[in-house]
Design a protein around this motif. Structure first.
Motif, short mmCIF file in Angstrom:
data_model
loop_
_atom_site.label_atom_id
_atom_site.label_comp_id
_atom_site.label_asym_id
_atom_site.label_seq_id
_atom_site.Cartn_x
_atom_site.Cartn_y
_atom_site.Cartn_z
N ASP A 348 0.84 -1.20 0.00
CA ASP A 348 0.00 0.00 0.00
C ASP A 348 0.88 1.26 0.00
N ALA A 349 0.24 2.39 -0.26
CA ALA A 349 0.86 3.72 -0.23
C ALA A 349 1.98 3.82 -1.26
N GLY A 350 2.90 4.75 -1.05
CA GLY A 350 3.96 5.04 -2.01
C GLY A 350 3.82 6.39 -2.67
N GLU A 351 2.77 7.16 -2.31
CA GLU A 351 2.58 8.47 -2.91
C GLU A 351 3.56 9.50 -2.32
N ILE A 352 3.91 10.47 -3.15
CA ILE A 352 4.85 11.51 -2.74
C ILE A 352 4.27 12.36 -1.62
N SER A 353 2.96 12.53 -1.58
CA SER A 353 2.33 13.39 -0.57
C SER A 353 2.52 12.88 0.85
N PHE A 354 2.89 11.61 1.02
CA PHE A 354 3.13 11.06 2.35
C PHE A 354 4.54 11.37 2.88
N LEU A 355 5.40 11.92 2.04
CA LEU A 355 6.76 12.20 2.47
C LEU A 355 6.82 13.52 3.24
N PRO A 356 7.78 13.67 4.15
CA PRO A 356 7.97 14.99 4.76
C PRO A 356 8.37 15.98 3.67
N GLN A 357 7.76 17.14 3.68
CA GLN A 357 7.92 18.09 2.57
C GLN A 357 8.91 19.20 2.92
N VAL A 358 9.72 19.66 1.99
CA VAL A 358 9.97 19.16 0.65
C VAL A 358 10.99 18.04 0.79
N PRO A 359 10.74 16.85 0.23
CA PRO A 359 11.64 15.73 0.46
C PRO A 359 13.00 15.92 -0.20
N ARG A 360 14.03 15.40 0.48
CA ARG A 360 15.37 15.34 -0.08
C ARG A 360 15.77 13.87 -0.13
N LEU A 361 15.86 13.33 -1.32
CA LEU A 361 16.10 11.90 -1.50
C LEU A 361 17.56 11.65 -1.82
N ASN A 362 17.90 10.38 -1.99
CA ASN A 362 19.29 9.99 -2.21
C ASN A 362 19.87 10.72 -3.42
N THR A 363 21.05 11.28 -3.25
CA THR A 363 21.63 12.11 -4.30
C THR A 363 22.19 11.31 -5.46
N THR A 364 22.15 9.96 -5.38
CA THR A 364 22.58 9.17 -6.54
C THR A 364 21.57 9.28 -7.67
N HIS A 365 20.35 9.72 -7.35
CA HIS A 365 19.33 9.95 -8.37
C HIS A 365 19.37 11.41 -8.82
N PRO A 366 19.21 11.68 -10.10
CA PRO A 366 19.25 13.07 -10.57
C PRO A 366 18.25 13.93 -9.83
N ILE A 367 18.67 15.11 -9.42
CA ILE A 367 17.79 15.99 -8.65
C ILE A 367 16.55 16.37 -9.45
N GLU A 368 16.68 16.37 -10.79
CA GLU A 368 15.53 16.74 -11.63
C GLU A 368 14.41 15.70 -11.56
N LEU A 369 14.70 14.47 -11.14
CA LEU A 369 13.68 13.43 -11.06
C LEU A 369 13.06 13.33 -9.67
N GLN A 370 13.47 14.19 -8.77
CA GLN A 370 12.87 14.18 -7.44
C GLN A 370 11.68 15.13 -7.42
N PRO A 371 10.59 14.78 -6.70
CA PRO A 371 10.45 13.66 -5.79
C PRO A 371 9.84 12.40 -6.41
N GLY A 372 9.46 12.44 -7.69
CA GLY A 372 8.76 11.30 -8.28
C GLY A 372 9.56 10.02 -8.24
N ILE A 373 10.89 10.13 -8.19
CA ILE A 373 11.73 8.95 -8.19
C ILE A 373 11.47 8.08 -6.96
N PHE A 374 10.93 8.65 -5.88
CA PHE A 374 10.60 7.84 -4.70
C PHE A 374 9.60 6.75 -5.05
N THR A 375 8.52 7.13 -5.73
CA THR A 375 7.49 6.15 -6.10
C THR A 375 8.08 5.08 -7.01
N LYS A 376 8.87 5.48 -7.98
CA LYS A 376 9.49 4.51 -8.89
C LYS A 376 10.41 3.56 -8.13
N SER A 377 11.21 4.09 -7.21
CA SER A 377 12.13 3.25 -6.44
C SER A 377 11.37 2.28 -5.54
#
Length: 602
Positions: A348-377
């Motif tokens: 269940d879940a996986g939506e970006i809206s559940f993350l603490p805002q504005v999320p900062r995700l792992n920098t190995t992923h291009p910053i331009e793909l954040q925050p959507g890359i969370f759902t894909k990962s």
């Protein structure tokens, strides 16, 4: 290449820099775009004569600015695409968005947000994943769908630069346009879900029992299914099995001997699956402190992990699936549960809206793909580690995965407000976004009354049966409410259509395999077999299985007849073998409670 009016699309482009440059047709090659009658009110973009698509590149504004490009919805062209949504219209002209950030979002049930739109005239539009995209429809400009690029939460700040924004394609018809979008943007599935999950129903504890579950209740549920002679793919233990949300440990007061339970269910012919979410509630120890200390939670731009979800009264942390160490830890906990006899999981879940805002995700992923890359990962982690006997409910560039993607929770209603009619429109929307392995929500809906949990609120008998009928030619069945809680007629009708679904499983698999090879939808809109037919593009209460079966369920309360539109071709009635030659309307087709109208293409 489309011709005539099909090669022109009306845009509103709010970009003073572009307009000041007074671009002419001679400058098309430089800007990859042809603009006629350029002004900020009516801009016509015309297909270059030697290309099937153009790529629009513009300067992304600084933090205080925005680009606004709007498609006109004013003519008789039908448009589809955009997000899966609670109010899922089809076509989408009447959808309403007010500068909505275009990422998977829970409050509006936008669990799938592919950046793709398609018209009935063969025009397609795809916005690239790195664009900080917001959509606005019938708000900023009435009868316009607007795409807004701006550096604003929930996106990470972008540098102002010349950026590829979107592609516009012009093709002979909408089917050709969609196939081109599959090849260029959407991709094809690499496989299909587990065959047993397709053939036989999933039985979930959720709608019938909500969070009131235990070893005793689960065993009783299984015994009822067996006694009623219904088949199964698995029995799903849903919400409230843990000691606390995120502990990954069974509550011993409710489930004193999990191994005994799973072995008992397997002897009765069930696989056993478990409801899983990516959260750990604050105070759920030692899991919360362990994850916090190790840095496994998503942090926002202030370094905070606190967030909320529907079962997080005091707050929670959400596992960062872009962090490889966090993934290894989280997956290991689920593998430990499988040693107790758990076969697989409902995620269940996986939506970006559940993350603490504005999320900062792992920098190995291009910053331009954040925050959507969370759902894909997240979804990629599920498929990689747990195979094809799973279901998830979100998607972001994950159409290739051979797993079921579940529709958002449907309400137990007849209305277009997330009720029965949206079972069909959501199916179509997901397929045309490339998510062809669709798992419909539970038969009869979730038993929510006016949007809230209400104990044992059951769907009325008629709604329950019509819901099952609408579901039969979709890829899977999910029961939670049960036929034997009604009467003998309900049991007989449900057994008939549950068995029909099992019997047509080879056709479902054939359509899935066709999608793997060619990227075609498993359940397409009826215009798929007649793409130049503008009347067919308006139909929102029928669907296809592959290209051989047309299904026209009854979705109106107290209805015993319905009008059915058949596109071109010869169609044999699945109930009486009568044949028809389309395109044509069948008026007042008889459909009493025990009849599902469907037709076989000859």
């Amino acid at each position: 290449m489309a011709n005539g009016t099909q090669s022109r699309i009306e845009f509103h482009i709010d970009d003073p820099l572009l307009m000041k440059q007074n671009i002419s047709l001679r400058q098309c090659a430089q800007f990859s775009i042809c603009i006629l009658n350029g002004n900020t009110t009516h801009t016509i973009i015309q297909a270059p004569p030697t290309r099937e698509f153009i790529t629009v590149r513009r300067f992304l504004p600084h933090s205080s600015g925005k680009l606004i490009d709007c498609i006109s919805l004013r003519d008789d062209t039908q448009w589809i695409g955009g997000p899966q949504h609670r109010y899922q219209h089809w076509p989408i002209q009447n959808m309403y968005y007010e500068e909505e950030p275009y990422v998977p979002t829970h409050p509006t049930n936008m669990a799938i947000t592919e950046r793709y739109w398609l018209s009935s005239r063969g025009v397609s539009l795809h916005v690239y994943d790195w664009v900080p995209l917001f959509i606005d429809q019938n708000n900023y400009k009435d009868k316009y769908l607007c795409f807004i690029a701006q550096n604003k939460a929930p996106y990470t700040n972008f540098n102002s630069s010349l950026t590829t924004l979107y592609d516009i394609g012009w093709y002979n018809n909408s089917r050709v346009a969609h196939q081109a979008a599959v090849e260029r943007h959407l991709g094809k599935p690499l496989g299909h879900p587990d065959e047993r999950m397709i053939r036989h129903p999933i039985w979930s504890t959720w709608a019938r029992y909500k969070a009131n579950i235990s070893e005793t209740i689960v065993n009783k549920f299984a015994d009822e299914i067996v006694a009623s002679k219904f088949n199964n793919s698995q029995l799903e233990i849903d919400d409230n099995w843990e000691t606390c949300y995120g502990s990954a440990m069974f509550n011993p007061a409710k489930f004193p001997n999990v191994t005994r339970l799973t072995q008992n269910l397997k002897r009765k012919g069930f696989r056993v699956t478990l409801w899983i979410h990516p959260f750990i509630n604050e105070g759920c120890e030692p899991a919360y402190s362990t994850a916090m200390k190790a840095g496994y939670f998503v942090k926002n731009d202030k370094g905070q992990v606190h967030t909320t979800w529907w079962q997080g009264e005091k707050g929670a942390g959400v596992i960062d699936f872009t962090n490889p160490k966090a993934v290894i830890w989280w997956v290991g906990r689920l593998k430990a549960l499988q040693k107790l006899g758990i076969d697989s999981f409902k995620f269940d879940a996986g939506e970006i809206s559940f993350l603490p805002q504005v999320p900062r995700l792992n920098t190995t992923h291009p910053i331009e793909l954040q925050p959507g890359i969370f759902t894909k990962s997240y979804v990629n982690t599920l498929a990689k580690n747990f195979g094809d006997v799973i279901e998830a409910r979100v998607g972001w560039g994950t159409q290739d995965l051979p797993i079921f993607i579940r529709m958002i929770d449907k309400d137990t209603k007849w209305t277009w407000n997330n009720g029965l009619p949206t079972l069909i429109t959501t199916l179509l929307q997901m397929n045309m976004a490339g998510y062809v392995n669709v798992l419909p929500d539970m038969i009869g809906g979730n038993g929510y009354l006016n949007g809230f949990l209400n104990g044992t609120f059951y769907p009325p008998k008629e709604l329950f049966i019509r819901w099952l009928q609408a579901n039969v030619f979709m890829p899977g069945l999910q029961y939670s409410f049960v036929p034997w809680d009604y009467d003998a007629e309900t049991i007989a009708i449900c057994k008939k259509y549950t068995d029909l679904h099992a019997s047509i499983t080879p056709m479902i698999l054939r359509a899935m395999n066709e999608s793997i090879v060619n990227g075609t939808p498993v359940n397409a809109p009826i215009w798929w077999v007649d793409p130049d037919n503008q009347e067919a593009h308006k139909i929102n209460d029928e669907y296809l299985l592959g290209e051989l079966i047309l299904v026209a369920p009854v979705i109106e309360e107290n209805a015993i007849v319905r009008n059915i539109y058949l596109p071109k071709g010869s169609w044999k009635d699945g109930n009486n073998n009568r044949t028809y030659k389309g395109p044509m309307w069948l008026r007042d087709y008889p459909a009493p409670l025990n009849v599902l109208p469907y037709f076989i293409k000859l």
